[in-house]
Design a protein around this motif. Structure first.
Motif, PDB file in Angstrom:
ATOM      1  N   LEU A  32      75.893  36.264  68.085  1.00 30.32           N
ATOM      2  CA  LEU A  32      75.868  34.825  68.339  1.00 30.32           C
ATOM      3  C   LEU A  32      76.606  34.492  69.626  1.00 30.32           C
ATOM      4  N   ALA A  33      77.742  35.135  69.832  1.00 24.82           N
ATOM      5  CA  ALA A  33      78.565  34.848  71.002  1.00 24.82           C
ATOM      6  C   ALA A  33      77.828  35.188  72.289  1.00 24.82           C
ATOM      7  N   ILE A  34      77.299  36.395  72.365  1.00 19.37           N
ATOM      8  CA  ILE A  34      76.660  36.855  73.595  1.00 19.37           C
ATOM      9  C   ILE A  34      75.358  36.095  73.848  1.00 19.37           C
ATOM     10  N   ASN A  35      74.617  35.820  72.785  1.00 21.25           N
ATOM     11  CA  ASN A  35      73.334  35.138  72.952  1.00 21.25           C
ATOM     12  C   ASN A  35      73.506  33.703  73.446  1.00 21.25           C
ATOM     13  N   GLY A  36      74.576  33.022  72.997  1.00 22.55           N
ATOM     14  CA  GLY A  36      74.741  31.616  73.326  1.00 22.55           C
ATOM     15  C   GLY A  36      74.782  31.341  74.813  1.00 22.55           C
ATOM     16  N   GLY A  37      75.632  32.062  75.548  1.00 21.67           N
ATOM     17  CA  GLY A  37      75.740  31.835  76.985  1.00 21.67           C
ATOM     18  C   GLY A  37      74.472  32.191  77.738  1.00 21.67           C
ATOM     19  N   LEU A  38      73.836  33.296  77.341  1.00 18.93           N
ATOM     20  CA  LEU A  38      72.599  33.701  78.012  1.00 18.93           C
ATOM     21  C   LEU A  38      71.464  32.720  77.738  1.00 18.93           C
ATOM     22  N   GLU A  39      71.385  32.213  76.501  1.00 18.13           N
ATOM     23  CA  GLU A  39      70.361  31.214  76.186  1.00 18.13           C
ATOM     24  C   GLU A  39      70.589  29.939  76.995  1.00 18.13           C
ATOM     25  N   ALA A  40      71.856  29.550  77.154  1.00 19.22           N
ATOM     26  CA  ALA A  40      72.162  28.352  77.937  1.00 19.22           C
ATOM     27  C   ALA A  40      71.732  28.531  79.390  1.00 19.22           C
ATOM     28  N   PHE A  41      71.984  29.705  79.956  1.00 16.61           N
ATOM     29  CA  PHE A  41      71.581  29.969  81.332  1.00 16.61           C
ATOM     30  C   PHE A  41      70.058  29.942  81.458  1.00 16.61           C
ATOM     31  N   VAL A 101      69.006  41.500  64.304  1.00 18.67           N
ATOM     32  CA  VAL A 101      67.884  42.136  64.995  1.00 18.67           C
ATOM     33  C   VAL A 101      67.185  41.128  65.903  1.00 18.67           C
ATOM     34  N   ASN A 102      66.974  39.919  65.394  1.00 19.28           N
ATOM     35  CA  ASN A 102      66.306  38.881  66.173  1.00 19.28           C
ATOM     36  C   ASN A 102      67.103  38.531  67.426  1.00 19.28           C
ATOM     37  N   LEU A 103      68.416  38.307  67.262  1.00 16.61           N
ATOM     38  CA  LEU A 103      69.246  37.960  68.414  1.00 16.61           C
ATOM     39  C   LEU A 103      69.333  39.105  69.416  1.00 16.61           C
ATOM     40  N   SER A 104      69.301  40.333  68.928  1.00 16.06           N
ATOM     41  CA  SER A 104      69.314  41.474  69.845  1.00 16.06           C
ATOM     42  C   SER A 104      68.111  41.416  70.784  1.00 16.06           C
ATOM     43  N   LEU A 152      82.053  35.183  81.377  1.00 14.11           N
ATOM     44  CA  LEU A 152      81.718  34.739  80.029  1.00 14.11           C
ATOM     45  C   LEU A 152      81.307  35.909  79.149  1.00 14.11           C
ATOM     46  N   LEU A 153      80.444  36.778  79.652  1.00 12.05           N
ATOM     47  CA  LEU A 153      80.007  37.934  78.879  1.00 12.05           C
ATOM     48  C   LEU A 153      81.173  38.866  78.574  1.00 12.05           C
ATOM     49  N   SER A 154      82.032  39.079  79.558  1.00 14.01           N
ATOM     50  CA  SER A 154      83.176  39.976  79.363  1.00 14.01           C
ATOM     51  C   SER A 154      84.107  39.448  78.270  1.00 14.01           C
ATOM     52  N   ILE A 155      84.404  38.154  78.313  1.00 14.34           N
ATOM     53  CA  ILE A 155      85.293  37.562  77.307  1.00 14.34           C
ATOM     54  C   ILE A 155      84.643  37.601  75.934  1.00 14.34           C
ATOM     55  N   GLN A 156      83.339  37.322  75.873  1.00 20.38           N
ATOM     56  CA  GLN A 156      82.652  37.322  74.582  1.00 20.38           C
ATOM     57  C   GLN A 156      82.623  38.714  73.961  1.00 20.38           C
ATOM     58  N   ILE A 157      82.464  39.738  74.772  1.00 26.03           N
ATOM     59  CA  ILE A 157      82.466  41.108  74.244  1.00 26.03           C
ATOM     60  C   ILE A 157      83.840  41.475  73.694  1.00 26.03           C
ATOM     61  N   TYR A 199      65.925  39.896  76.294  1.00 33.56           N
ATOM     62  CA  TYR A 199      65.042  39.087  77.141  1.00 33.56           C
ATOM     63  C   TYR A 199      65.846  38.219  78.105  1.00 33.56           C
ATOM     64  N   THR A 200      66.832  37.467  77.587  1.00 35.61           N
ATOM     65  CA  THR A 200      67.580  36.558  78.448  1.00 35.61           C
ATOM     66  C   THR A 200      68.439  37.310  79.457  1.00 35.61           C
ATOM     67  N   MET A 201      68.906  38.511  79.097  1.00 38.68           N
ATOM     68  CA  MET A 201      69.669  39.294  80.055  1.00 38.68           C
ATOM     69  C   MET A 201      68.778  39.772  81.195  1.00 38.68           C
ATOM     70  N   LEU A 202      67.588  40.225  80.859  1.00 38.80           N
ATOM     71  CA  LEU A 202      66.642  40.625  81.909  1.00 38.80           C
ATOM     72  C   LEU A 202      66.276  39.440  82.789  1.00 38.80           C
ATOM     73  N   PHE A 203      66.084  38.291  82.174  1.00 41.04           N
ATOM     74  CA  PHE A 203      65.776  37.084  82.951  1.00 41.04           C
ATOM     75  C   PHE A 203      66.930  36.740  83.889  1.00 41.04           C
ATOM     76  N   THR A 204      68.179  36.811  83.385  1.00 34.88           N
ATOM     77  CA  THR A 204      69.348  36.471  84.192  1.00 34.88           C
ATOM     78  C   THR A 204      69.483  37.399  85.398  1.00 34.88           C
ATOM     79  N   LEU A 205      69.350  38.697  85.165  1.00 35.22           N
ATOM     80  CA  LEU A 205      69.452  39.658  86.265  1.00 35.22           C
ATOM     81  C   LEU A 205      68.337  39.444  87.276  1.00 35.22           C
ATOM     82  N   HIS A 206      67.131  39.187  86.779  1.00 36.61           N
ATOM     83  CA  HIS A 206      65.998  38.950  87.685  1.00 36.61           C
ATOM     84  C   HIS A 206      66.230  37.681  88.513  1.00 36.61           C
ATOM     85  N   PHE A 207      66.791  36.647  87.891  1.00 42.00           N
ATOM     86  CA  PHE A 207      67.041  35.390  88.596  1.00 42.00           C
ATOM     87  C   PHE A 207      67.984  35.619  89.780  1.00 42.00           C
TER      88      PHE A 207
END
Length: 570
Positions: free
Chosen positions: A394-403, A466-469, A344-349, A474-482
């Motif tokens: 918006l694209a990258i944040n959406g999937g990470l927020e969902a996770f 800036v806000n989404l960045s 998902l991240l690869s396609i969104q990028i 945060y959500t990327m760090l959470f995902t990797l930690h999970f």
């Protein structure tokens, strides 16, 4: 678990189909709407009334929706056990809470808005009546929440597709016809009423459709009769209606949604405070056009990711069950989820790079077609140009927020939101507990800074970047930690795994140069006639170069990625 993935992919197609058909249909009619409504009236409706409605809906239902997705019992072929029946009844009771919460929240939101609205907005014809209809429409829409939650919990995405698709279409048609009738009368005094009637139509149509498709849902919680062994002295009263754990999770998510709502709708709040109504209309129409991609593609993907990860990973930390080939079922689902996030991240990028490259090249020409003449003097063009850079985030944040919302425990949510308990604030908080405060502070400071630097209403878009960045970090760090925690590995994937191949980047760079050179040689931007041979050839060149970029990505990475995440059918 492969069946869940297959069902999720099918649901993505359904929701994207809904958004594509309904949005394209409403896009055509909206071209007429914005030409019939003045920027002043459109700013009141699309910024202030939309903010009013979204506040009621978001605070009433968001936390409960996310909590119920994790626990709603799935349909089974065999008869339900007593425990399953109790769980289903508790979920059905919890699904009625948005209706009960929505009524007091509506009164509070209406009172707050009436105390803060500007005189310029208040003096418009039928303002008070339009606001009342918007409030009633929000309550009617909340009445469909019990049916919506049941449909989504049981995976009946088609029910939602039909209800919302018909609702959006009906809303647009009613609004357009009312505006057209008002214009033919020659007075144009009922613009706010026309939009209000459209909003009420949407709520009524969605409610009726859900009632027909999910007829045995209720709007009021009922008391459950539990055995004494199933009750606890402290939570006895609560367990007679709801599952205490799910209830407190929904409370935590609802409290978190207050801050999240400000971050999501903060641009409308600030633009209504800073800008005159005319520029609010320009900002609104730019955001509506800019968010088409987000609504058609990103929103369905985020929602289905939330459903998929909630189902697959809700019990990933529980006891491990062995599959037929001896592998741990939990390990298999975690690997599948990890592969899905990576793809998902690869396609969104890749998609984001294409949007930024081709959008920045062709947007100045498209704006001349999209925007009505009365909106060209507003901030709409400037805001649309900023949206090109906002879409990737918006694209990258959406999937990470969902996770994150699907897998975060109540403790994780309390840490992110600064909560130590369902109703308490911690006195000693680590640095991770301040993320929500960081989000809010960075957004406000960035918006003020960009405004002072002269970016105008586009400042709000750049502040959202800036806000989404910050939220992505945060959500990327959470995902990797999970995944590190549950898969016992250093990291499920690295930066190199999600970045595009160098050949794709070369194809994009060459496309940018070729299109820019052709634009300069043909003087395309200086042509007044947009329907001309030079302009059509220039657009055709962009289509060809875009297809070359997509083909390059597919041959270098896309095909392999699809094979990697494709469900295995036994």
């Amino acid at each position: 678990m492969d069946s869940i993935l297959q069902h999720s992919l099918s649901s993505v197609r359904d929701l994207i189909g809904l958004q594509l058909v309904s949005r394209l249909f409403t896009f055509v009619l909206n071209q007429g709407l914005v030409r019939l409504a003045s920027p002043r009236a459109y700013g009141t409706v699309a910024v202030q009334f939309e903010l009013f409605t979204s506040t009621i809906l978001f605070l009433s239902r968001e936390g409960i929706r996310n909590a119920l997705l994790r626990v709603w019992p799935q349909k089974r072929m065999h008869p339900q056990s007593k425990k399953d029946k109790i769980q289903a009844a508790q979920c059905a009771n919890l699904a009625t809470l948005p209706v009960l919460l929505g009524i007091p929240i509506t009164f509070l939101a209406a009172a707050t808005y009436m105390c803060t609205v500007s005189e310029d907005a208040r003096q418009q014809p039928h303002f008070n009546l339009a606001l009342f209809i918007y409030a009633a429409a929000a309550v009617v829409e909340l009445c469909s929440e019990p049916m919506h939650n049941r449909a989504m919990g049981e995976g009946c995405t088609s029910t939602r597709v039909r209800a919302e698709g018909l609702g959006i279409s009906s809303k647009t048609v009613v609004t357009y016809l009312a505006l057209l009738y008002d214009t033919r009368l020659g007075e144009q005094k009922s613009t706010l009423l026309a939009f209000a009637l459209g909003q009420l139509t949407y709520g009524v149509v969605v409610f009726v459709m859900y009632t027909v498709k999910v007829p045995d849902s209720r709007l009021w919680p009922t008391r459950l009769h539990l055995d004494p062994s199933e009750q606890t002295s402290r939570r006895q009263w609560l367990a007679e209606f709801f599952d205490p754990t799910t209830f407190y999770l929904s409370v935590t998510m609802t409290l978190q949604s207050i801050v999240k709502h400000f971050l999501t709708e903060g641009d409308k709040l600030l633009v209504s405070y800073w800008s005159p109504l005319k520029d609010q209309g320009g900002y609104a129409i730019a955001v509506n056009y800019g968010s088409l991609i987000a609504r058609i593609v990103f929103q369905p993907i985020e929602e289905i990711c939330r459903v998929y990860f909630s189902r697959v990973l809700s019990h990933s930390t529980g006891p491990k069950r062995s599959s037929s080939d001896g592998k741990s079922m939990t390990d298999m689902t975690l690997k599948q989820a990890s592969d899905a996030i990576e793809a998902l991240l690869s396609i969104q990028i890749v998609f984001s790079i294409l949007v930024v490259t081709f959008g920045s090249l062709y947007l100045p020409m498209v704006v001349q077609v999209l925007l009505p003449s009365q909106y060209l003097a507003t901030s709409a063009s400037q805001v649309l140009s900023a949206w090109v850079w906002y879409i990737p985030f918006l694209a990258i944040n959406g999937g990470l927020e969902a996770f994150h919302s699907s897998t975060a425990t109540p403790e994780d949510l309390r840490k992110q939101s600064w909560y130590a308990g369902p109703f308490m604030i911690s006195s000693s908080v680590s640095w991770t507990c301040r993320w929500m405060l960081v989000y809010s502070s960075m957004y406000i400071i960035s918006a003020i800074l960009f405004y002072r630097l002269g970016f105008g209403d586009a400042s709000l878009v750049y502040a959202n970047v800036v806000n989404l960045s910050t939220r992505i970090v945060y959500t990327m760090l959470f995902t990797l930690h999970f995944f590190r925690k549950h898969m016992n590995c250093s990291a499920p994937f690295g930066l190199a795994d999600v970045l595009p191949d160098w050949r794709f980047l070369v194809a994009v760079a060459v496309s940018y140069v070729v299109i820019s050179v052709n634009e300069s040689k043909q003087h395309v931007m200086e042509l007044r006639a947009l329907v001309s041979v030079s302009v059509l050839l220039h657009f055709s060149l962009g289509v060809v170069m875009g297809l070359v970029c997509v083909a390059t990505w597919w041959t270098t990475a896309g095909r392999r990625m699809v094979i990697q995440v494709k469900p295995k059918v036994d």
